[in-house]
Each structure stands twice: as C-alpha cells, then as structure tokens.
Design a protein around this motif. Structure first.
Motif, PDB file in Angstrom:
ATOM      1  N   TYR A   1       0.807  -1.216   0.000  1.00  0.00           N
ATOM      2  CA  TYR A   1       0.000   0.000   0.000  1.00  0.00           C
ATOM      3  C   TYR A   1       0.841   1.267   0.000  1.00  0.00           C
ATOM      4  N   VAL A   2       2.142   1.140   0.250  1.00  0.00           N
ATOM      5  CA  VAL A   2       3.021   2.311   0.246  1.00  0.00           C
ATOM      6  C   VAL A   2       3.395   2.620  -1.192  1.00  0.00           C
ATOM      7  N   ARG A   3       2.993   3.767  -1.677  1.00  0.00           N
ATOM      8  CA  ARG A   3       3.309   4.160  -3.040  1.00  0.00           C
ATOM      9  C   ARG A   3       4.438   5.184  -3.035  1.00  0.00           C
ATOM     10  N   ASP A   4       5.144   5.241  -4.154  1.00  0.00           N
ATOM     11  CA  ASP A   4       6.268   6.150  -4.307  1.00  0.00           C
ATOM     12  C   ASP A   4       7.401   5.772  -3.360  1.00  0.00           C
ATOM     13  N   GLY A   5       7.392   4.537  -2.888  1.00  0.00           N
ATOM     14  CA  GLY A   5       8.385   4.098  -1.928  1.00  0.00           C
ATOM     15  C   GLY A   5       9.378   3.136  -2.535  1.00  0.00           C
ATOM     16  N   PHE A   6       9.991   2.334  -1.666  1.00  0.00           N
ATOM     17  CA  PHE A   6      11.097   1.472  -2.059  1.00  0.00           C
ATOM     18  C   PHE A   6      10.675   0.444  -3.102  1.00  0.00           C
ATOM     19  N   ILE A   7       9.511  -0.170  -2.911  1.00  0.00           N
ATOM     20  CA  ILE A   7       9.112  -1.234  -3.835  1.00  0.00           C
ATOM     21  C   ILE A   7       8.820  -0.677  -5.227  1.00  0.00           C
ATOM     22  N   ASP A   8       8.271   0.529  -5.312  1.00  0.00           N
ATOM     23  CA  ASP A   8       8.024   1.125  -6.623  1.00  0.00           C
ATOM     24  C   ASP A   8       9.337   1.400  -7.356  1.00  0.00           C
ATOM     25  N   LYS A   9      10.361   1.783  -6.605  1.00  0.00           N
ATOM     26  CA  LYS A   9      11.667   2.034  -7.230  1.00  0.00           C
ATOM     27  C   LYS A   9      12.307   0.729  -7.680  1.00  0.00           C
ATOM     28  N   LEU A  10      12.131  -0.334  -6.901  1.00  0.00           N
ATOM     29  CA  LEU A  10      12.625  -1.645  -7.328  1.00  0.00           C
ATOM     30  C   LEU A  10      11.918  -2.118  -8.591  1.00  0.00           C
ATOM     31  N   LYS A  11      10.607  -1.940  -8.632  1.00  0.00           N
ATOM     32  CA  LYS A  11       9.845  -2.331  -9.813  1.00  0.00           C
ATOM     33  C   LYS A  11      10.276  -1.526 -11.031  1.00  0.00           C
ATOM     34  N   ALA A  12      10.562  -0.247 -10.836  1.00  0.00           N
ATOM     35  CA  ALA A  12      11.018   0.587 -11.953  1.00  0.00           C
ATOM     36  C   ALA A  12      12.385   0.107 -12.444  1.00  0.00           C
ATOM     37  N   ARG A  13      13.250  -0.292 -11.507  1.00  0.00           N
ATOM     38  CA  ARG A  13      14.564  -0.819 -11.892  1.00  0.00           C
ATOM     39  C   ARG A  13      14.398  -2.105 -12.693  1.00  0.00           C
ATOM     40  N   ALA A  14      13.498  -2.977 -12.223  1.00  0.00           N
ATOM     41  CA  ALA A  14      13.245  -4.228 -12.930  1.00  0.00           C
ATOM     42  C   ALA A  14      12.698  -3.967 -14.327  1.00  0.00           C
ATOM     43  N   ALA A  15      11.794  -2.987 -14.435  1.00  0.00           N
ATOM     44  CA  ALA A  15      11.208  -2.667 -15.749  1.00  0.00           C
ATOM     45  C   ALA A  15      12.282  -2.196 -16.725  1.00  0.00           C
ATOM     46  N   ARG A  16      13.238  -1.419 -16.228  1.00  0.00           N
ATOM     47  CA  ARG A  16      14.314  -0.939 -17.118  1.00  0.00           C
ATOM     48  C   ARG A  16      15.155  -2.099 -17.625  1.00  0.00           C
ATOM     49  N   VAL A  17      15.393  -3.085 -16.774  1.00  0.00           N
ATOM     50  CA  VAL A  17      16.144  -4.258 -17.201  1.00  0.00           C
ATOM     51  C   VAL A  17      15.359  -5.031 -18.253  1.00  0.00           C
ATOM     52  N   LEU A  18      14.085  -5.281 -17.991  1.00  0.00           N
ATOM     53  CA  LEU A  18      13.262  -6.061 -18.912  1.00  0.00           C
ATOM     54  C   LEU A  18      13.096  -5.368 -20.259  1.00  0.00           C
ATOM     55  N   GLU A  19      13.094  -4.042 -20.245  1.00  0.00           N
ATOM     56  CA  GLU A  19      12.929  -3.277 -21.482  1.00  0.00           C
ATOM     57  C   GLU A  19      14.253  -3.003 -22.182  1.00  0.00           C
ATOM     58  N   GLY A  20      15.345  -3.513 -21.636  1.00  0.00           N
ATOM     59  CA  GLY A  20      16.651  -3.309 -22.255  1.00  0.00           C
ATOM     60  C   GLY A  20      17.214  -1.920 -22.075  1.00  0.00           C
ATOM     61  N   LYS A  21      16.714  -1.193 -21.075  1.00  0.00           N
ATOM     62  CA  LYS A  21      17.169   0.179 -20.838  1.00  0.00           C
ATOM     63  C   LYS A  21      18.193   0.278 -19.715  1.00  0.00           C
ATOM     64  N   ALA A  22      18.595  -0.866 -19.158  1.00  0.00           N
ATOM     65  CA  ALA A  22      19.595  -0.899 -18.095  1.00  0.00           C
ATOM     66  C   ALA A  22      20.466  -2.118 -18.301  1.00  0.00           C
ATOM     67  N   GLN A  23      21.596  -2.153 -17.620  1.00  0.00           N
ATOM     68  CA  GLN A  23      22.500  -3.288 -17.730  1.00  0.00           C
ATOM     69  C   GLN A  23      21.779  -4.575 -17.319  1.00  0.00           C
ATOM     70  N   PRO A  24      21.989  -5.661 -18.063  1.00  0.00           N
ATOM     71  CA  PRO A  24      21.259  -6.910 -17.776  1.00  0.00           C
ATOM     72  C   PRO A  24      21.481  -7.448 -16.372  1.00  0.00           C
ATOM     73  N   ASP A  25      22.641  -7.134 -15.775  1.00  0.00           N
ATOM     74  CA  ASP A  25      22.942  -7.686 -14.453  1.00  0.00           C
ATOM     75  C   ASP A  25      22.548  -6.758 -13.316  1.00  0.00           C
ATOM     76  N   LEU A  26      21.793  -5.699 -13.593  1.00  0.00           N
ATOM     77  CA  LEU A  26      21.411  -4.748 -12.548  1.00  0.00           C
ATOM     78  C   LEU A  26      20.559  -5.417 -11.480  1.00  0.00           C
ATOM     79  N   ILE A  27      19.637  -6.276 -11.889  1.00  0.00           N
ATOM     80  CA  ILE A  27      18.788  -7.009 -10.957  1.00  0.00           C
ATOM     81  C   ILE A  27      18.136  -8.157 -11.710  1.00  0.00           C
ATOM     82  N   PHE A  28      17.883  -9.271 -11.026  1.00  0.00           N
ATOM     83  CA  PHE A  28      17.119 -10.350 -11.652  1.00  0.00           C
ATOM     84  C   PHE A  28      15.641 -10.074 -11.386  1.00  0.00           C
ATOM     85  N   PRO A  29      14.862  -9.835 -12.449  1.00  0.00           N
ATOM     86  CA  PRO A  29      13.498  -9.320 -12.275  1.00  0.00           C
ATOM     87  C   PRO A  29      12.412 -10.383 -12.411  1.00  0.00           C
TER      88      PRO A  29
END
Length: 561
Positions: free
Chosen positions: A222-250
């Motif tokens: 239920y916490v928005r704009d918090g830590f989990i949203d930033k993790l999800k955004a990091r994962a999305a960048r990896v999945l979309e090829g916009k970040a290094q592949p080893d940044l996080i396993f999503p």
C-alpha cells in the motif's frame, strides 16, 4: 541450464500462463543469458541445491528450480556471480519464504562451500524475520542424523559446523548494525519500506565475503512512491533493455489487468504455484483464494486486500482512487522554466487549524496545467501521528501502510512544521504574496468555511477571492477535468511526493445521481489537503490565459492616459 530451458518450454508449449513481465523475462533470458557465451550456470551447485531441498525441505516446482538456477550464474572470465540483486514478487501463498529457507540453509552449508558465508533475513517484525530461521532449525531437529551433525540450530540462528557460516535474523529498525559482514541478505516484506535507508544499513557490509547476494521478496503493498516502486522501476528498465542486464534479476508475477482477478484461470499469473498440475499444497491454496474471492460479493471492502496480496496488483479501481498510481506518479514532470508572469489561480485548503494547511497556484502551459504548492503542519500533530521528532526517524521501523516521511518532505521544502499549537492563516497569505511576485494571480479560491477565517485578510492584501458555496458539488463538476487530466499527463507538479501522497489518499465515491465525491480513505492520518487545494485551483481555471502577459501589463502601466 536445463531447469531454465525446461521452464521456458512450459510456456512455449502453452502449459503455463504468464503475465507480461514474465513473458518479457523469457525474452530477456534468451537474449542476455542463454545466448551469452561469457556466462555459465554452475550446474553441480544447482543440482546439489535441488537434491538438498527435495530431500530435507519439500519438492521443488519448475518455477522454483528456474529461480534458483540464476543464484548460481557466473561469468567465465573471473567466476564472479552475474547477479547481486534478486527481486522475487509473487502473490501470497507462492512459497517465497519456503524457498528462501532452503536457499539460506544451502548457502551456509558445506555444499556451497564458502567459509564464514553469513546471511541475514530482514523483516519489519521479529516474528516475520524469524520465519525462515525457525523453519530451517525445525528441519535440522527433525532429521538429527545427519543434519544435527552438519548444523547447530536454535530459534535465533543456524550455523554450519563445516563452514562456520551463520544464518540469523534482523528486524528492519536499523539498530542492529553489529557485525555487518554478511555474504547474503534477504529482505522480506519489502512492500512496507518507504525508502532505502534501512536497506542500506543492512547491506553496508556486503562485498567483504564473496559473492555478495541480496534477495528482495514479497508481494506488492500500500506504500506508493516508496522502495518497492523504485525496485519495480529498476526491474522494468532491465526487462525493457534500458539498463544493464545484471542490474537485478526481475521476477514479477501479477495479473496484467484488474478484471483478470475475476477469471480463476488467470490467477496463476500472480501465483505460479497454481500452474497445473496442482500439488496437494496448491489445491489447498487454490481453495483458500477461491473462498476469499467469493466472499468479496458479501464484503466488497476486502477487494483492496485481495487484489494487492493475492493478485499482486494494488487496486486501481476508479471508484476507490482518483487515478491509477502510475498516472499520479506521472505528475512528476519538471516545472517549466518559462512560466513566470503568467496568470494563475490560487487556492487555500485545510480541515482544521490543528493539523495541515495547503496553498496552491496553478498556471496554464499550453494544454498542461502546472501546479505549485506549499503545506504547513503543526508539530504536535505530526509528532502524534507520524513520530516526526523521533531521533532514529531515518532508521525507524516503517508502519505497514502509512510510514509518512514528514522530515524528508520538510527537507525538500514542501512542508513547514509549525511549533505553535495551531496554524496561522497568515502563513498561507504570505506564501501567496510570494507567488504574486512570480505570477499574475487572478483569483484565490476557497470554500465557505475557509472564507470565514481567511477572506478578509486576503482581500485586504488586494487579492480577488472566489468562494465555493457548495464544496461537495464542485467534485462532480471538476471530475471531468481531473479524470481527463491524469491519463493524458496534463498535470505537472514537479517532484512533489507530498502532493502525490495527498492524491493517493483520496477516496472516490459515486453518489446516487452518478456524481463523484472526493473523500478520504482514512479520516485522520491520510491527509488530502494538498489535493483539495489543487482541485480548488481548477474551479476558476477557465478564467486565465496560457500566455505570459507580464510584458503587456508593463506596457499598459507605462502608457499615459
């Protein structure tokens, strides 16, 4: 590698149902991992983990073997682990904690073979943090020969006798900083973290023992704009090829659309444990989810919990929220540089003079509406409701739903904490005076109640005041503007997490005539004053131009009539 390709083949053959993020993950794995000759899976360790887990813990499902394989993925050049960070998000009941228990026990064991490879499990409550430590301890004591010869186990820690590696638990208050020399750290209940402050404390010792690993596990929250949203955004960048592949396993499992919650065939998108054929555990899990789903017809208020925890999809219902969170987050667009001198509508709102007060100005910028705000709160209120004055605030245990970073917003200049017992309306007047130095404020809008307190002082300061006689009625009138503005990204608020929080706190109700009303999701702690101030500026927005008129005004002032 066989466990990876086997699981991908299940989807290719139509035997499992995946959500968008897992479909992206399959493409990502094939492109960046399987076709990469510079990487290798340590298949001996993977097989040892599978055998260890299935002998002493439980049978592993294909998706669990898939996940475990990437823990033992390495670079050929230097044998370093490819991933440090792992994000595992799944609906409640998917067996996250059981898998973590088995991985933790394996990593400290002689089968992994790393001396003094300590691990910590971190959660917000002691009971939750102890879950895996107790589970491993119980497994050890249930099989004294040979596990008690391999491990020393209590309810507080498990130690491998061969490697002297210790598994322990910590709570997330950040005060347990002693001995931070872990090889791996597991963060449970990540949906409850507002920011990374506690995480940073617990991973500060990583790297002293190789390879470092960090696991983030949980469902959404239920916490928005918090830590989990930033993790999800990091994962999305990896999945979309916009970040290094080893940044996080999503690894993210969720339904793709809200109405998929109504189709039991789609539930395995959020919970891979429900993939066929169902195990005895999965059959019981399915029945429990089905029971909770059927109860929603009698208890609709449980939908938010069901959507968030079972479907891993925080409720986006337009009958409960102003807009989906991603649309509210999209207001984080930079304030344009060239808006000085434009006409503006101002507003003021507060519920009582003992908690919060908000003032806002909105200007037109092409087809966009740019809103700037400031808010005030009494120290008495924020101390009582949000523990503002706690000395360990930055490391304090976050509340499950409402960890409110008042001090952070104050530091960003979005909020002023008032030491007096009540708020002074002159603060809002003075702020509006500062805004008048930047903009041509055509009107300041307030409702009847605020006008009884503030109208005279604003008029004495030469502001034109517009009074809303029936505040409830304007919700319905302005709903069209608001409903159109969020999905079309028309609202620009700059980086204002306080106003985004206000907006996410608004409960939308539809009355018997079909009109929307903007109320509060919770009466005391979830403040909406900032949203109401923003809404009030829209009341007179048609009275202003989207042009910079300051030059014309200066020219007129210089004419001698």
């Amino acid at each position: 590698m066989s466990y990876v390709t086997d699981y991908l083949k299940l989807y290719d053959d139509g035997k499992v149902v995946w959500n968008k993020e897992r479909i992206q993950l399959a493409e990502y794995v094939r492109k960046n991992i399987l076709d990469n000759d510079e990487l290798y899976f340590d298949e001996r360790k993977i097989d040892n983990f599978v055998g260890f887990t299935e002998k002493w813990f439980f049978p592993l499902q294909p998706f669990q073997k898939f996940l475990a394989s990437f823990v033992f993925l390495y670079r050929k050049a230097d044998d370093t682990a490819f991933y440090r960070d792992f994000l595992w998000m799944m609906g409640r009941g998917a067996g996250k904690n059981g898998l973590i228990s088995a991985i933790s026990a394996f990593l400290i064991s002689e089968l992994n073979g790393v001396q003094a490879y300590d691990g910590s499990i971190v959660a917000n409550s002691e009971d939750q943090a102890k879950t895996s430590v107790v589970e491993v301890s119980n497994v050890v004591h249930s099989h004294p020969d040979p596990l008690e010869r391999a491990f020393y186990a209590t309810s507080t820690l498990v130690r491998s006798r061969a490697t002297n590696s210790v598994l322990k638990y910590r709570t997330s208050n950040g005060n347990t900083k002693d001995g931070l020399r872990d090889g791996f750290v597991i963060f449970d209940e990540i949906h409850e973290y507002h920011d990374a402050s506690n995480v940073n404390v617990h991973i500060s010792g990583l790297g002293k023992k190789l390879p470092p690993r960090v696991f983030y596990i949980g469902t959404d929250g239920y916490v928005r704009d918090g830590f989990i949203d930033k993790l999800k955004a990091r994962a999305a960048r990896v999945l979309e090829g916009k970040a290094q592949p080893d940044l996080i396993f999503p690894w993210i499992c969720k339904i793709d659309e809200e109405d998929e919650a109504d189709d039991p065939k789609m539930w395995e998108k959020a919970n891979p444990m429900l993939s066929k054929p169902l195990t005895p555990y999965a059959k019981g899990l399915y029945k429990e989810i089905e029971r909770q789903f059927n109860e929603l017809s009698e208890n609709p208020s449980g939908k938010e919990e069901f959507m968030t925890k079972r479907m891993d999809y925080p409720s986006q219902s337009q009958e409960s929220s102003v807009a989906p969170w991603e649309e509210i987050a999209a207001t984080n667009q930079p304030i344009p540089d060239n808006i000085e001198g434009r006409q503006a509508i101002g507003s003021v709102d507060f519920a009582t003079t003992r908690d919060f007060m908000a003032a806002a100005v909105t200007v037109k910028y092409g087809d966009k509406l740019v809103t700037m705000e400031h808010q005030w709160a009494t120290k008495v209120f924020v101390d009582r409701q949000y523990q503002y004055s706690r000395k360990d605030y930055g490391e304090a245990k976050p509340n499950q739903r409402l960890h409110i970073p008042i001090a952070d917003w104050e530091e960003k200049g979005l909020l002023t904490i008032v030491r007096a017992p009540i708020l002074d309306p002159k603060d809002a007047l003075n702020w509006m005076g500062e805004m008048r130095q930047r903009f041509n404020i055509v009107e300041v809008v307030m409702d009847n109640y605020r006008a009884s307190i503030m109208r005279a002082m604003f008029e004495e300061a030469s502001f034109e005041v517009s009074i809303i006689r029936n505040p409830t009625a304007i919700d319905g009138l302005l709903a069209t503007v608001i409903d159109n503005g969020f999905p079309n990204r028309r609202f620009i608020w700059g980086d204002n997490p306080l106003l985004r929080w206000n907006t996410n706190n608004v409960l939308v109700k539809i009355d018997g005539r079909g009109n929307k009303q903007y109320l509060k999701k919770e009466e005391i702690r979830r403040k909406t004053d900032g949203f109401k101030a923003f809404e009030y500026t829209l009341y007179s927005i048609d009275k202003i131009s989207d042009q910079d008129v300051s030059g014309s005004l200066d020219m007129l002032a210089g004419l001698n009539f």
